[in-house]
Design a protein around this motif. Sequence first.
Motif, mmCIF file in Angstrom:
data_model
loop_
_atom_site.group_PDB
_atom_site.id
_atom_site.type_symbol
_atom_site.label_atom_id
_atom_site.label_comp_id
_atom_site.label_asym_id
_atom_site.label_seq_id
_atom_site.Cartn_x
_atom_site.Cartn_y
_atom_site.Cartn_z
ATOM 1 N N PHE A 64 -31.553 -9.912 -3.391
ATOM 2 C CA PHE A 64 -30.159 -9.996 -2.966
ATOM 3 C C PHE A 64 -29.547 -8.598 -2.817
ATOM 4 N N ILE A 65 -29.772 -7.736 -3.777
ATOM 5 C CA ILE A 65 -29.218 -6.372 -3.738
ATOM 6 C C ILE A 65 -29.834 -5.580 -2.586
ATOM 7 N N LEU A 66 -31.137 -5.700 -2.395
ATOM 8 C CA LEU A 66 -31.788 -4.978 -1.294
ATOM 9 C C LEU A 66 -31.292 -5.466 0.057
ATOM 10 N N THR A 67 -31.054 -6.745 0.187
ATOM 11 C CA THR A 67 -30.551 -7.288 1.449
ATOM 12 C C THR A 67 -29.171 -6.728 1.765
ATOM 13 N N LEU A 68 -28.300 -6.673 0.772
ATOM 14 C CA LEU A 68 -26.956 -6.138 0.988
ATOM 15 C C LEU A 68 -26.970 -4.640 1.255
ATOM 16 N N SER A 69 -27.829 -3.906 0.577
ATOM 17 C CA SER A 69 -27.845 -2.452 0.741
ATOM 18 C C SER A 69 -28.482 -2.029 2.059
ATOM 19 N N CYS A 70 -29.274 -2.881 2.668
ATOM 20 C CA CYS A 70 -29.923 -2.540 3.939
ATOM 21 C C CYS A 70 -29.101 -2.954 5.151
ATOM 22 N N LYS A 71 -27.923 -3.486 4.939
ATOM 23 C CA LYS A 71 -27.083 -3.899 6.048
ATOM 24 C C LYS A 71 -26.693 -2.668 6.866
ATOM 25 N N SER A 72 -26.752 -2.788 8.175
ATOM 26 C CA SER A 72 -26.421 -1.644 9.024
ATOM 27 C C SER A 72 -24.929 -1.340 8.923
ATOM 28 N N SER A 73 -24.617 -0.072 9.072
ATOM 29 C CA SER A 73 -23.222 0.356 8.957
ATOM 30 C C SER A 73 -22.750 0.840 10.327
ATOM 31 N N LYS A 74 -22.438 -0.094 11.206
ATOM 32 C CA LYS A 74 -21.940 0.265 12.527
ATOM 33 C C LYS A 74 -20.482 0.674 12.430
ATOM 34 N N SER A 75 -20.129 1.654 13.228
ATOM 35 C CA SER A 75 -18.747 2.099 13.297
ATOM 36 C C SER A 75 -17.994 1.146 14.229
ATOM 37 N N LYS A 76 -17.124 0.354 13.665
ATOM 38 C CA LYS A 76 -16.369 -0.624 14.451
ATOM 39 C C LYS A 76 -15.142 0.052 15.045
ATOM 40 N N ALA A 77 -14.870 -0.289 16.278
ATOM 41 C CA ALA A 77 -13.679 0.234 16.947
ATOM 42 C C ALA A 77 -12.559 -0.783 16.806
ATOM 43 N N SER A 78 -11.356 -0.286 16.667
ATOM 44 C CA SER A 78 -10.201 -1.174 16.568
ATOM 45 C C SER A 78 -9.829 -1.685 17.956
ATOM 46 N N ASP A 79 -9.041 -2.757 17.987
ATOM 47 C CA ASP A 79 -8.575 -3.295 19.263
ATOM 48 C C ASP A 79 -7.745 -2.265 20.022
ATOM 49 N N ALA A 80 -6.977 -1.452 19.283
ATOM 50 C CA ALA A 80 -6.158 -0.413 19.922
ATOM 51 C C ALA A 80 -7.043 0.632 20.605
ATOM 52 N N GLN A 81 -8.154 1.024 19.963
ATOM 53 C CA GLN A 81 -9.063 1.997 20.561
ATOM 54 C C GLN A 81 -9.725 1.428 21.818
ATOM 55 N N ILE A 82 -10.110 0.159 21.761
ATOM 56 C CA ILE A 82 -10.728 -0.479 22.922
ATOM 57 C C ILE A 82 -9.746 -0.515 24.085
ATOM 58 N N LYS A 83 -8.496 -0.885 23.809
ATOM 59 C CA LYS A 83 -7.470 -0.939 24.853
ATOM 60 C C LYS A 83 -7.173 0.465 25.401
ATOM 61 N N THR A 84 -7.098 1.461 24.511
ATOM 62 C CA THR A 84 -6.859 2.844 24.932
ATOM 63 C C THR A 84 -7.957 3.325 25.871
ATOM 64 N N LEU A 85 -9.205 3.044 25.514
ATOM 65 C CA LEU A 85 -10.321 3.454 26.359
ATOM 66 C C LEU A 85 -10.267 2.764 27.717
ATOM 67 N N GLU A 86 -9.950 1.494 27.719
ATOM 68 C CA GLU A 86 -9.851 0.748 28.978
ATOM 69 C C GLU A 86 -8.793 1.352 29.900
ATOM 70 N N ILE A 87 -7.652 1.710 29.334
ATOM 71 C CA ILE A 87 -6.570 2.314 30.127
ATOM 72 C C ILE A 87 -6.977 3.695 30.641
ATOM 73 N N LEU A 88 -7.621 4.503 29.788
ATOM 74 C CA LEU A 88 -8.064 5.841 30.207
ATOM 75 C C LEU A 88 -9.013 5.766 31.399
ATOM 76 N N VAL A 89 -9.966 4.847 31.315
ATOM 77 C CA VAL A 89 -10.964 4.730 32.382
ATOM 78 C C VAL A 89 -10.335 4.182 33.657
ATOM 79 N N GLU A 90 -9.482 3.178 33.528
ATOM 80 C CA GLU A 90 -8.836 2.603 34.710
ATOM 81 C C GLU A 90 -7.949 3.616 35.429
ATOM 82 N N ASN A 91 -7.198 4.404 34.669
ATOM 83 C CA ASN A 91 -6.273 5.372 35.256
ATOM 84 C C ASN A 91 -6.949 6.682 35.669
#
Length: 181
Positions: A12-39
């Motif tokens: 159980f401990i090994l399973t939890l410690s091996c979980k990948s640590s992806k950097s999640k983007a916030s909804d605001a960052q996703i929207k900001t990027l979309e606007i930057l690229v569109e404009n």
Amino acid sequence: MKPLAFFTLLIFILTLSCKSSKSKASDAQIKTLEILVENKNYTIESDWARPQVTNAMQQIVNSGLLPAGSSVNAINLIGNSNFLTISGDSITSYLPYFGERQMNVGYGGTDSAIQLQGLLEDYEVVKGKNNRYTISFSARGKSENFRINIVLFPNLKSDMQLTANGRFPISYTGHVESLEK
């Protein structure tokens, strides 16, 4: 029964410690990027230059000429002026170049950095998995043509690859932000 409980707890401990640590983007960052690229209104500042590794680059590293913390395939740009700006259909850039030149060096060697100022050609945007954008285009410097591929990630990080007709390829990693800032 104790060994079974211990073994289960260990798994159980090994399973939890091996979980990948992806950097999640916030909804605001996703929207900001979309606007930057569109404009088409953003600037990229790079933290690292990643030149193609050659014998000449290895000799420069061995001589100690690179900034502290740099290696043959990763040169620290933090604190050095550099940018690539897209504003509508035009581009402006100043990117320090580390690598081998093949030809087209101007008299006096004043065109060592990648300096672009002009219009974009063949501009193409593709939205990929996980809300990232791949942008590719061509631009012209004083004496060279460049093909530029940029990947913008939702957490506002960037990865650029530049290929020219007279230089070895180079990549840059950094971050993207709006021109309004």
